[in-house]
Write a protein that holds these residues in place. Structure first.
Motif, PDB file in Angstrom:
ATOM      1  N   UNK A   1       0.360  -6.579  -7.783  1.00 46.28           N
ATOM      2  CA  UNK A   1       1.681  -7.028  -7.554  1.00 46.28           C
ATOM      3  C   UNK A   1       3.115  -6.418  -8.061  1.00 46.28           C
TER       4      UNK A   1
ATOM      5  N   UNK B   1       2.932  -3.053  -9.100  1.00 43.93           N
ATOM      6  CA  UNK B   1       3.073  -1.677  -8.670  1.00 43.93           C
ATOM      7  C   UNK B   1       3.830  -1.711  -7.327  1.00 43.93           C
ATOM      8  N   UNK B   2       3.194  -2.728  -6.389  1.00 44.79           N
ATOM      9  CA  UNK B   2       3.928  -2.776  -5.137  1.00 44.79           C
ATOM     10  C   UNK B   2       5.459  -3.512  -5.094  1.00 44.79           C
ATOM     11  N   UNK B   3       5.842  -4.118  -6.147  1.00 45.44           N
ATOM     12  CA  UNK B   3       7.221  -4.651  -6.149  1.00 45.44           C
ATOM     13  C   UNK B   3       8.063  -3.432  -6.784  1.00 45.44           C
ATOM     14  N   UNK B   4       7.300  -2.425  -7.238  1.00 45.38           N
ATOM     15  CA  UNK B   4       8.330  -1.165  -7.467  1.00 45.38           C
ATOM     16  C   UNK B   4       8.292  -0.264  -6.409  1.00 45.38           C
ATOM     17  N   UNK B   5       8.004  -0.835  -5.250  1.00 44.57           N
ATOM     18  CA  UNK B   5       8.186   0.096  -4.049  1.00 44.57           C
ATOM     19  C   UNK B   5       7.211   1.202  -4.000  1.00 44.57           C
ATOM     20  N   UNK B   6       6.017   0.849  -4.649  1.00 41.62           N
ATOM     21  CA  UNK B   6       4.900   2.079  -4.644  1.00 41.62           C
ATOM     22  C   UNK B   6       4.222   1.692  -3.400  1.00 41.62           C
ATOM     23  N   UNK B   7       4.132   2.892  -2.529  1.00 43.49           N
ATOM     24  CA  UNK B   7       3.498   2.704  -1.018  1.00 43.49           C
ATOM     25  C   UNK B   7       2.100   2.762  -1.280  1.00 43.49           C
ATOM     26  N   UNK B   8       1.263   1.926  -0.302  1.00 43.85           N
ATOM     27  CA  UNK B   8       0.103   1.863  -0.296  1.00 43.85           C
ATOM     28  C   UNK B   8      -0.756   3.110  -0.475  1.00 43.85           C
TER      29      UNK B   8
ATOM     30  N   UNK C   1      -2.590  -8.524   1.393  1.00 42.16           N
ATOM     31  CA  UNK C   1      -1.521  -8.839   1.066  1.00 42.16           C
ATOM     32  C   UNK C   1      -0.518  -9.626   2.132  1.00 42.16           C
TER      33      UNK C   1
ATOM     34  N   UNK D   1      -6.141  -3.366   2.764  1.00 39.90           N
ATOM     35  CA  UNK D   1      -5.101  -3.845   1.687  1.00 39.90           C
ATOM     36  C   UNK D   1      -3.875  -4.414   2.299  1.00 39.90           C
ATOM     37  N   UNK D   2      -3.482  -3.965   3.373  1.00 34.54           N
ATOM     38  CA  UNK D   2      -2.551  -4.951   4.145  1.00 34.54           C
ATOM     39  C   UNK D   2      -2.970  -6.176   4.496  1.00 34.54           C
TER      40      UNK D   2
END
Lengths: 214, 169
Positions: free
Chosen positions: A74, A76-83, A213, A209-210
């Motif tokens: 959560x 890492x993805x909130x930091x705009x890290x792409x999948x 989430x 992954x998608x």
């Protein structure tokens, strides 16, 4: 960003890397008692592949599950890290953190088994050439655990049928290389397998992954 | 002059600079899911969710590893660390996360949010487990952030003590 995460993984996952190596060494050490003087090239290649796959299956459920449980994904993805960037970091980490040390322990096992250096190198080359295919399958298997109520080894075990072609192909590469068989068709075939599994693995991993989430 | 919209979710929620929206609802009503969807919508676009900037997101769990020190965690998350925040919230930088209480771990998360420079904060039960002194400190900090143009969406069970717009799920 990928480098930063990779560095973080190495700092955090030291224990898991240690267990994979320990398991690998212990396994070879135990078997060395039984086949110390009599293990053929084929036997050694077979044991090495089983050893590598076992060790990777062992760690497979823990590739993503702890990051999900402690909220790292959560964050890492909130930091705009792409999948895809996360996949890159994880795949490089699996290769450097698990795969290479396990191969290293396979070399030590070869020494336990009294194999000569040329044999050890030829046997190791098989999994090394097929590393992308193996790692992508392990990676996809670990993501399957995220999307299932069944935890642990159950979901990665579903990946076993996909491993069989790699397994058979990998052992034949190891053996044929040792027998000085013209190796280029085999190696080209292995690269083809890498590309096939690589593309399929990324597409399927991204979907999983998608899905998680969504 | 029209105000800039930072976050918009259909008719449900609109967030403007300097505004605080609190999402209320009983357990299982979907507060956490909603907040996570907003925070991750840059990577996993959700239906109807429009968000202008990346947000600093604090969920129930926020990526702390037991073997990490407070300093290591903040450095990994932010690339820098301001010891003044740690002093203010009575935390030690070399303390291991695994040795901290729930409340102290939550304070580490709050410090990460306070130190982030994002214009939107998305906080899921930010004051859970936190002692009264730290709660008041955080409310002061949040107030200053809102006054400086920041905006926040907070999920809460209890009535939030700062002026806000409410959403009930």
């Amino acid at each position: 960003m990928i480098l930063k995460i990779l560095k973080h993984f190495f700092k955090i996952e030291k224990n898991l890397i240690g267990s994979a190596i320990l398991f690998s060494l212990l396994y070879g050490f135990l078997y060395s008692f039984f086949w110390l003087d009599s293990l053929s090239l084929k036997g050694f290649a077979l044991l090495t592949w089983i050893n590598i796959l076992f060790a990777l299956f062992l760690i497979s459920p823990d590739i993503y599950a702890p990051d999900l449980a402690d909220g790292s994904l959560d964050f890492l993805f909130s930091q705009k890290l792409s999948v895809l960037n996360l996949f890159c970091a994880k795949i490089i980490f699996i290769f450097l953190g698990y795969f290479i040390p396990i191969l290293g322990s396979a070399i030590l096992n070869g020494i336990f088994f009294n194999q000569d250096l040329a044999t050890i190198i030829h046997v190791i080359l098989g999994p090394l050439i097929l590393a992308p295919a193996i790692i992508l399958l392990i990676h996809t298997g670990s993501l399957l655990t995220l999307n299932s109520a069944a935890s642990g080894f159950l979901m990665p075990i579903l990946m076993i049928p996909f491993f069989i072609p790699i397994f058979i192909f990998g052992i034949s590469i190891s053996i044929k290389l040792q027998e000085n068989f013209p190796s280029s068709p085999l190696i080209l075939g292995a690269f083809g397998m890498d590309i096939f599994y690589g593309i399929l693995g990324i597409i399927f991993s991204k979907f999983l992954m998608e899905e998680h989430f969504r | 002059m029209t105000k800039k919209i930072l976050v918009k979710i259909g008719e449900l929620l609109t967030l403007f600079p300097s505004s605080l929206v609190v999402v209320y609802g009983p357990n299982g009503s979907g507060k956490t899911t909603l907040l996570k969807k907003i925070a991750l919508s840059h990577v996993f676009p959700g239906e109807n969710i429009q968000i202008e900037f990346p947000a600093a997101y604090l969920g129930h769990k926020f990526g702390t590893k037991l073997s990490q020190s407070v300093k290591d965690y903040l450095l990994f998350c932010l690339g820098a660390m301001d010891p003044a925040y740690l002093t203010r919230y009575s935390l030690k930088e070399d303390a291991k996360i695994g040795e901290l209480s729930f409340g102290q771990i939550q304070k580490v998360g709050l410090i990460r949010i306070l130190m982030s420079k994002e214009p939107i904060w998305i906080l899921d039960e930010p004051l859970a487990h936190v002692d009264e002194v730290s709660k008041n400190l955080f409310l002061e900090d949040l107030n200053a952030y809102l006054a400086s143009g920041g905006a926040a969406i907070i999920a809460s069970h209890d009535t939030f003590p700062l002026p806000h717009e409410s959403i009930y799920l």
